[in-house]
Enzyme design. Structure first.
Site, PDB file in Angstrom:
ATOM      1  N   ASP A 109       0.931  -1.309  -0.023  1.00 17.66           N
ATOM      2  CA  ASP A 109       0.011   0.124   0.021  1.00 17.66           C
ATOM      3  C   ASP A 109       0.889   1.223  -0.150  1.00 17.66           C
ATOM      4  O   ASP A 109       2.003   1.090   0.265  1.00 17.66           O
ATOM      5  CB  ASP A 109      -0.904  -0.043   1.227  1.00 17.66           C
ATOM      6  CG  ASP A 109      -1.810   1.071   1.390  1.00 17.66           C
ATOM      7  OD1 ASP A 109      -2.439   1.441   0.448  1.00 17.66           O
ATOM      8  OD2 ASP A 109      -1.966   1.690   2.391  1.00 17.66           O
ATOM      9  N   ASP A 121      -0.273   4.903   1.150  1.00 19.88           N
ATOM     10  CA  ASP A 121      -0.469   6.059   2.114  1.00 19.88           C
ATOM     11  C   ASP A 121      -0.575   5.303   3.361  1.00 19.88           C
ATOM     12  O   ASP A 121      -1.346   4.141   3.646  1.00 19.88           O
ATOM     13  CB  ASP A 121      -1.553   6.866   1.824  1.00 19.88           C
ATOM     14  CG  ASP A 121      -1.761   7.498   0.648  1.00 19.88           C
ATOM     15  OD1 ASP A 121      -0.586   7.575   0.004  1.00 19.88           O
ATOM     16  OD2 ASP A 121      -2.815   7.969   0.322  1.00 19.88           O
ATOM     17  N   ASP A 137      -1.657  -1.008   5.784  1.00 22.93           N
ATOM     18  CA  ASP A 137      -2.063  -0.410   7.206  1.00 22.93           C
ATOM     19  C   ASP A 137      -3.621  -0.678   7.478  1.00 22.93           C
ATOM     20  O   ASP A 137      -3.771  -0.489   8.521  1.00 22.93           O
ATOM     21  CB  ASP A 137      -1.768   1.276   7.255  1.00 22.93           C
ATOM     22  CG  ASP A 137      -2.552   1.982   6.332  1.00 22.93           C
ATOM     23  OD1 ASP A 137      -2.834   1.593   5.216  1.00 22.93           O
ATOM     24  OD2 ASP A 137      -2.997   3.042   6.838  1.00 22.93           O
TER      25      ASP A 137
END
Length: 375
Positions: A8, A10, A128
């Site tokens: 990922d 961000d 995240d």
């Protein structure tokens, strides 16, 4: 086969701001320890692919130009440190669109799913959010959720790099046929007393030498048609052990690859080269094993036995056992033995193989030990 680390963006590569949009240079900040971790994974053979949801990218609320500048700078920073991304995959839909290309959907993964050069067993996803873990589950790969105050998670980048790059080299092989049931479990990075049970006590004793003198944990359980004879049990044990070695070594990155006499061996002729293999004495007997995990199975045996069997093991099956290991593991093995006592000769063969294996499987770095790019 190449493992892929899907990441990922961000909150994983760069810190995610409160408004969830990195649309200005001053918002760009790398996540702690991401660069050294990715360098370690790069050296372990991983390639990197960014997979990111960017809600409404290209809309008035999130113009493409605002995204491109910080994103390009991020890629330049990683590239300046030796980290290149194989591809950057961005989904620009809104959550309400429920697009198949939006994580946890895997619509963007179709070309990768068709790529037979990818090592999916070692590939993984780092993100995240729980959607990143669901994305990993949909790909049937391992998922790591980075630890954040907002979304939880258990991992940091250093731990992920250690888990993937320094993963223990283990294998569990279950080989079942109408003639035998063989179970081999080994861990090349752990020392433990070998455990063997094949129904053939002398053969068990020989198998113990491989784990003991090879310096790795080894457990072998075999049930075979011993009421017929010993052939199937001994042969299939060799095949299962060879398969376990192949699986545990993976792509063989960082291993010594070769097993032969070290320069310090007291049994080498002064000024000689290590071409005679790992030389091991046992009373009047001397045996040598030279091996190469080349991926090309080949076996050469020089030696003779006077007795039909030693204990409950037919001597004709001694070279056959080693050939079976070679066939299943992709090992090139040259094994030589001479002496008077057949018990000593058989045991010296097993011990010489074990000590040569000890050298060949030893980790010596991260490089692949070949100029061909694959073993």
């Amino acid at each position: 086969m190449t493992p892929i680390l899907f990441v990922d963006r961000d909150g994983t590569l760069i810190v995610e701001p409160a408004d969830y949009q990195i649309d200005a240079y001053e918002k760009l900040r790398l996540v702690d320890h991401v660069i050294p971790a990715m360098l370690k994974l790069r050296d372990a053979g991983y390639q990197f692919v960014i997979v990111s949801n960017q809600d409404g990218l290209g809309s008035e609320s999130y113009p493409r130009a605002s995204f491109d500048g910080p994103n390009n700078l991020m890629l330049q920073i990683f590239a300046s440190q030796g980290i290149e991304f194989r591809e950057v995959l961005i989904d620009c839909s809104w959550p309400a669109d429920n697009a198949p290309t939006r994580k946890p959907g895997i619509g963007l993964m179709v070309p990768y799913l068709q790529d037979r050069t990818i090592d999916w067993a070692r590939s993984a996803m780092v993100g995240d959010r729980i959607t990143d873990i669901q994305f990993a589950q949909n790909l049937n790969i391992r998922g790591f959720q980075l630890r954040t105050d907002e979304f939880g998670g258990e991992w940091d980048w250093s731990g992920i790099a250690h888990e993937l790059a320094d993963a223990p080299r283990r294998a569990l092989v279950q080989r079942n046929t109408k003639e035998t049931r063989i179970r081999v479990e080994l861990d090349l990075d752990r020392v433990a007393e070998p455990k063997t049970a094949t129904g053939l006590p002398f053969f068990d004793h020989m198998l113990e030498q491989i784990g003991k003198h090879g310096g790795f944990a080894l457990e072998i359980r075999a049930e075979g048609d011993l009421h017929i004879d010993e052939h199937h049990t001994i042969e299939d044990t060799g095949l299962a052990l060879g398969q376990a070695l192949r699986e545990a070594l993976g792509d063989k990155r960082g291993i010594g690859r070769y097993g032969f006499d070290p320069e310090s061996s007291p049994w080498r002729v002064a000024g000689d080269t290590p071409q005679h293999g790992f030389t091991l004495p046992m009373d009047e007997t001397i045996a040598s094993a030279a091996l190469d995990f080349s991926g090309r199975p080949y076996f050469v045996f020089e030696g003779e036995f006077k007795r039909e069997r030693v204990g409950d093991m037919p001597t004709e099956l001694v070279p056959h056992f080693f050939r079976s290991i070679c066939d299943a593991s992709g090992l090139n093995l040259h094994l030589t033995v001479r002496g008077e006592n057949d018990h000593h000769k058989v045991e010296a063969c097993f011990k010489a193989l074990a000590r040569a294996l000890r050298q060949a499987i030893r980790r010596e770095g991260t490089a692949l030990p070949t100029t061909k790019g694959t073993l």
